[in-house]
Design a protein around this motif. Structure first.
Motif, short mmCIF file in Angstrom:
data_model
loop_
_atom_site.label_atom_id
_atom_site.label_comp_id
_atom_site.label_asym_id
_atom_site.label_seq_id
_atom_site.Cartn_x
_atom_site.Cartn_y
_atom_site.Cartn_z
N VAL A 1 2.53 10.82 11.70
CA VAL A 1 1.98 9.70 12.27
C VAL A 1 1.51 8.52 11.34
CG1 VAL A 1 -0.06 8.98 14.14
CG2 VAL A 1 1.15 11.17 14.15
N VAL A 2 0.81 8.96 10.41
CA VAL A 2 0.52 7.98 9.40
C VAL A 2 1.66 7.12 8.72
CG1 VAL A 2 -0.72 7.45 7.38
CG2 VAL A 2 -1.79 9.04 9.00
N ILE A 3 2.65 8.00 8.57
CA ILE A 3 3.78 7.23 8.06
C ILE A 3 4.42 6.50 8.86
CG2 ILE A 3 6.24 7.66 6.97
CD1 ILE A 3 5.33 10.30 5.95
N VAL A 4 4.75 6.76 10.22
CA VAL A 4 5.21 5.95 11.20
C VAL A 4 4.39 4.71 11.42
CG1 VAL A 4 6.21 5.67 13.68
CG2 VAL A 4 6.59 7.75 12.23
N PHE A 5 3.03 4.82 11.41
CA PHE A 5 2.05 3.77 11.67
C PHE A 5 2.42 2.74 10.44
CE2 PHE A 5 -2.18 1.84 10.24
CZ PHE A 5 -2.52 1.72 11.59
N ILE A 6 2.43 3.16 9.52
CA ILE A 6 2.85 2.33 8.46
C ILE A 6 4.18 1.52 8.64
CG2 ILE A 6 3.26 1.86 5.87
CD1 ILE A 6 1.33 4.30 5.39
N LEU A 7 5.24 2.18 9.25
CA LEU A 7 6.40 1.56 9.32
C LEU A 7 6.47 0.57 10.62
CD1 LEU A 7 8.61 4.65 9.05
CD2 LEU A 7 8.24 3.21 7.35
N PHE A 8 5.61 0.89 11.46
CA PHE A 8 5.32 -0.07 12.65
C PHE A 8 4.70 -1.21 12.19
CE2 PHE A 8 5.95 2.99 16.32
CZ PHE A 8 6.26 1.98 17.00
N PHE A 9 3.64 -1.30 11.16
CA PHE A 9 3.08 -2.26 10.57
C PHE A 9 3.92 -3.16 10.13
CE2 PHE A 9 1.22 -4.59 7.17
CZ PHE A 9 0.18 -5.46 7.87
N LEU A 10 4.93 -2.50 9.36
CA LEU A 10 5.96 -3.28 8.36
C LEU A 10 7.01 -4.11 9.25
CD1 LEU A 10 6.56 -0.77 5.64
CD2 LEU A 10 5.05 -2.88 5.42
N ALA A 11 7.38 -3.33 10.22
CA ALA A 11 8.64 -3.93 10.91
C ALA A 11 7.73 -4.81 12.07
CB ALA A 11 9.11 -2.69 11.81
N GLY A 12 6.70 -4.43 12.48
CA GLY A 12 5.93 -5.43 13.18
C GLY A 12 5.65 -6.93 12.89
N THR A 13 5.14 -7.06 11.57
CA THR A 13 4.98 -8.21 11.06
C THR A 13 6.22 -9.08 11.19
OG1 THR A 13 3.42 -6.78 9.46
CG2 THR A 13 4.06 -9.20 9.05
N GLY A 14 7.12 -8.57 11.08
CA GLY A 14 8.63 -9.63 10.91
C GLY A 14 8.97 -9.75 12.31
#
Length: 497
Positions: A275-288
């Motif tokens: 969940v933590v890993i996908v949380f980080i992926l969401f942040f990275l993709a969500g920013t763009g």
């Protein structure tokens, strides 16, 4: 690439339906009846959810079109003040996502979601009446509070209608409404801004008023067409309802509403590495994703196109995003691959930002947007499905889904400060940052695949099943208590890769 997680002992009540073998390979479900039931849900639930999310994205992002139509100049706002108006929306937006997902089952989707839509439609309409920075700021705060819960609520809601293996495409279909909203908003804004001066209102004001009133109408209609669960649907026969509930209970034994809310489930979600890993992926993709959603019209305008052409040229990249989102989600379901699918889609963004960074011609730079937008926006439904697939029982799943959207919207806050007019149209530092983020999405997705694969192998280890289920060996409830307490840690649960 993954196995379905279901108990070797069928959940209580699944035998009573007297059904036959189904298309998912699980005995007890009539294949033809199952297909008809799923299609009926596709035709009655998905269009409504897609419209709700289309309006969410449209009403959140139409400020970008309003800016091109003269909002910032008419309200005499500086770039910093405009960016503040974008940023403040995300604070209550983020704060409302987890609580709303946790109360969704208690209040009922048929009440909560239409209420949210109706209220924020009124707020969007009021944006067309503001006359200064303070007024716009206040309305944006309220908009974030009522609009924030919608996306995580829809994902959690749909996970109660579809099995894990078919969820990605359905989530993509409603998420693709965001791409359609981006495309549609350009056409709509180009037409509405011609009302400039009607009723003494500027063209940008009419963008808010007309779109807001339409949202209110859809919200009121929602009270009559949204079922809280398959069992509550007015569009399904009693046999179809039984089939849907049976297949859901086989796919997710913990879907039965017997679990009680516990703060421990929130902590278990937060402590889960996947969940933590996908949380980080969401942040990275969500920013763009949010950066392009909010500023793409401004980027196109600063490349040297007129106001009307800018609104129309903003359509293409979002239309491309729609196509890539649906295709990638279909393939993700087809091959039961979430991580590899995410990595491949994000590679498009890597290519797009690389081209944009080195482009010398405005048409080449504009063309790069056709890779950047799909490469970021198309990751969202796959990542959402990944969280939903791998988090059980209900409240842990609701928490994980909400956390993903909290991360994405946190990225939205960052994105609002990355496009000052003075750095346009190249935005070199921002482009490099988003390029780096996209590369990290590719690598992070593959890392999570490796981690979840190791977890599945650990569960398959000889003796591991007996070890985990030892305390439940004398239960007489068909193993339901084990599913409720262990959730995705249950030895028969296989994480989707």
């Amino acid at each position: 690439m993954s196995e379905k997680g279901h108990s070797s002992s069928p959940p209580l009540g699944s035998q009573e339906f007297g059904l036959t073998k189904g298309s998912d390979g699980i005995s007890g479900i009539d294949e033809d009846l199952e297909k008809k039931a799923v299609r009926r849900v596709d035709y009655t639930v998905l269009p409504v959810m897609s419209m709700f999310y289309l309006l969410s994205f449209l009403d959140r992002g139409n400020i970008g079109n309003a800016r091109v139509a003269g909002l910032q100049q008419d309200l005499k706002m500086t770039d910093a003040q405009y960016q503040i108006c974008l940023t403040v929306l995300f604070v209550p937006y983020i704060a409302s996502e987890l609580p709303s997902n946790l109360i969704l089952r208690k209040i009922g989707p048929s009440i909560l979601m239409p209420t949210l839509l109706t209220v924020w439609g009124i707020i969007v309409t009021l944006q067309g009446l503001v006359t200064n920075f303070a007024g716009l700021l206040t309305v944006r705060v309220l908009l974030g509070l009522f609009e924030g819960p919608m996306a995580p609520c829809i994902v959690c809601y749909l996970s109660g209608f579809y099995t894990r293996k078919e969820l990605s495409l359905r989530i993509a279909l409603f998420f693709s409404a965001a791409s359609l909203a981006g495309a549609f908003s350009g056409f709509l804004a180009a037409a509405i801004q011609k009302m400039d001066g009607v009723g003494g209102k500027a063209g940008w004001a009419w963008i808010f008023i007309i779109e807001g009133l339409f949202t209110v109408c859809m919200g009121l209609a929602g009270f009559f067409v949204i079922p809280s669960t398959p069992s509550h649907s007015k569009f399904l026969t009693s046999e179809q309802k039984k089939v849907l509930m049976a297949r859901l209970e086989r796919d997710r034994p913990s879907i039965k509403p017997s679990d009680k809310f516990s703060g421990g489930e929130i902590l278990r979600s937060v402590r889960s590495p996947h969940v933590v890993i996908v949380f980080i992926l969401f942040f990275l993709a969500g920013t763009g994703t949010f950066g392009l959603a909010l500023f793409l019209p401004s980027i196109v305008s600063e490349l040297g196109f007129s106001r009307t052409k800018t609104q129309l040229l903003s359509v293409g990249p979002f239309a491309a995003g729609f196509l890539v989102m649906v295709i990638s989600a279909y393939l993700s379901d087809r091959y039961q691959s979430r991580g590899v699918a995410t990595a491949l889609v994000a590679t498009l963004a890597v290519a797009g930002y690389s081209i944009y960074l080195g482009a010398q011609d405005k048409f080449v730079a504009y063309g790069a947007l056709y890779l950047m937008v799909p490469g970021l926006s198309a990751t969202t439904p796959i990542l959402s499905t990944w969280l939903s697939n791998n988090s059980e029982p209900y409240y842990r799943r609701a928490t994980s889904i909400a956390l993903g959207f909290i991360a994405a919207n946190s990225g939205g806050i960052l994105s609002t400060w990355r496009f000052p007019t003075k750095e346009g149209p190249r935005y070199t530092e921002t482009t490099i940052m988003f390029l780096t983020f996209s590369i990290c999405v590719v690598l992070g997705s593959l890392l999570n695949v490796a981690y979840l694969s190791s977890k599945n192998k650990s569960k398959a280890r000889v003796g591991r099943r007996e070890e985990l289920l030892e305390k439940y060996s004398e239960d007489e409830d068909g193993g339901l208590r084990a599913w409720m307490e262990l959730g995705d840690e249950h030895p028969d649960f296989r994480y989707t890769l």
